[in-house]
Design a protein around this motif. Structure first.
Motif, short mmCIF file in Angstrom:
data_model
loop_
_atom_site.label_atom_id
_atom_site.label_comp_id
_atom_site.label_asym_id
_atom_site.label_seq_id
_atom_site.Cartn_x
_atom_site.Cartn_y
_atom_site.Cartn_z
N SER A 1 0.97 -1.00 -0.07
CA SER A 1 -0.04 0.00 -0.12
C SER A 1 0.90 1.21 0.05
O SER A 1 0.22 2.19 -0.31
N PHE B 1 0.72 3.11 -3.38
CA PHE B 1 -0.48 3.77 -3.92
C PHE B 1 -0.66 5.07 -3.85
O PHE B 1 -1.00 5.82 -3.05
N ILE C 1 -6.65 1.37 0.30
CA ILE C 1 -7.57 0.40 -0.26
C ILE C 1 -8.95 0.68 0.07
O ILE C 1 -10.14 0.50 -0.41
N THR D 1 2.45 1.30 -9.08
CA THR D 1 1.41 1.39 -8.31
C THR D 1 0.37 0.43 -8.85
O THR D 1 -0.08 -0.61 -8.05
N LEU E 1 -1.11 -2.49 -6.44
CA LEU E 1 -2.48 -2.65 -6.25
C LEU E 1 -2.97 -3.94 -6.60
O LEU E 1 -3.74 -4.52 -5.63
N ARG E 2 -2.74 -4.34 -7.77
CA ARG E 2 -3.19 -5.70 -8.14
C ARG E 2 -2.53 -6.97 -7.12
O ARG E 2 -3.27 -8.11 -6.75
N GLN F 1 -1.81 -6.70 -4.07
CA GLN F 1 -2.51 -6.64 -2.86
C GLN F 1 -3.90 -7.48 -2.90
O GLN F 1 -4.31 -8.24 -1.99
N THR G 1 -9.17 -2.16 -12.53
CA THR G 1 -7.60 -1.65 -12.52
C THR G 1 -7.20 -1.49 -14.13
O THR G 1 -5.97 -1.55 -14.17
#
Length: 221
Positions: A30, A33, A45, A75, A79-80, A82, A141
């Motif tokens: 994170s 992000f 998130i 990023t 993100l993906r 996580q 995403t």
């Protein structure tokens, strides 16, 4: 339940360990992000889980694709990543709440046993909601994803309410009951070493938070 879940405290130690490990990984992810919103800013998130309007998630993702190429890649990967790690976090987290409620149910009167048994098995519902949420967010995403309809957005908001509501009620009630048993002295001495294991796991998790992570700041535009 003893016949169905043999050595539940050992399973709880295992699930807590997996939950803390995946939480550590997701917290590190994170830190990458970032999104472009006039200027580069961080997002979390929770911004994706509780969007104020159907446009909020697409706007955040649009801002990610507006970042410099290197930061955009970091990023999106974080993100993906996580969201995928969260699939491992889910059974550990909801399983831990399930096991706590089951153990509490064993020590209660008939009414309490029914209540906590229901709270335990109800954790399957937020787990399912979490799976649907992650699939929904993974599909968001990609570039130029249109906003969801008002109906879908409203359904997504209710999904989050169910997910967080049931899991938090189960966790708070289960932990409160365990604390009551602890303060009243109504516990098995043989179970104390499991508590020490969980405390040790938590201490390691807290210590790991102080390990510096290089490259957590956004790249300049």
């Amino acid at each position: 339940m003893d016949t169905l879940i043999h050595d539940a405290w050992s399973w709880l130690c295992l699930s807590m360990g997996v939950m803390l490990l995946t939480t550590f990984i997701m917290r590190r992810q994170s830190r990458q992000f970032f999104t472009m919103d006039v200027v580069i800013r961080k997002f979390s998130i929770l911004d994706l889980e509780f969007p104020g309007s159907p446009k909020e998630i697409p706007d955040i993702i649009k801002g990610v694709y507006a970042l410099p190429a290197a930061q955009q890649k970091r990023t999106l990967s974080a993100l993906r990543g996580q969201l995928w790690v969260d699939f491992l976090f889910m059974p550990a987290a909801y399983g831990s709440i399930f096991l706590v409620c089951i153990k509490v149910a064993e020590k209660m009167n008939p009414a309490g046993t029914s209540l906590f048994t229901w709270l335990a098995w109800l954790q399957l519902l937020p787990w399912l909601c979490d799976i649907i949420e992650n699939i929904y967010l993974l599909r968001k995403t990609y570039p130029a994803v249109p906003p969801s309809s008002q109906a879908v957005h409203k359904a997504y908001q209710w999904l989050e309410i169910v997910k967080w509501g049931i899991s938090q009620v189960g966790m708070v009630c289960g932990l409160s009951a365990l604390l009551f048993f602890w303060l009243s002295g109504d516990f098995e001495v043989a179970s104390l070493h499991y508590l020490l294991i969980i405390v040790g796991e938590t201490a390691v998790f807290i210590a790991l938070q102080f390990i510096p992570q290089p490259g957590k700041e956004p790249l300049p535009v």
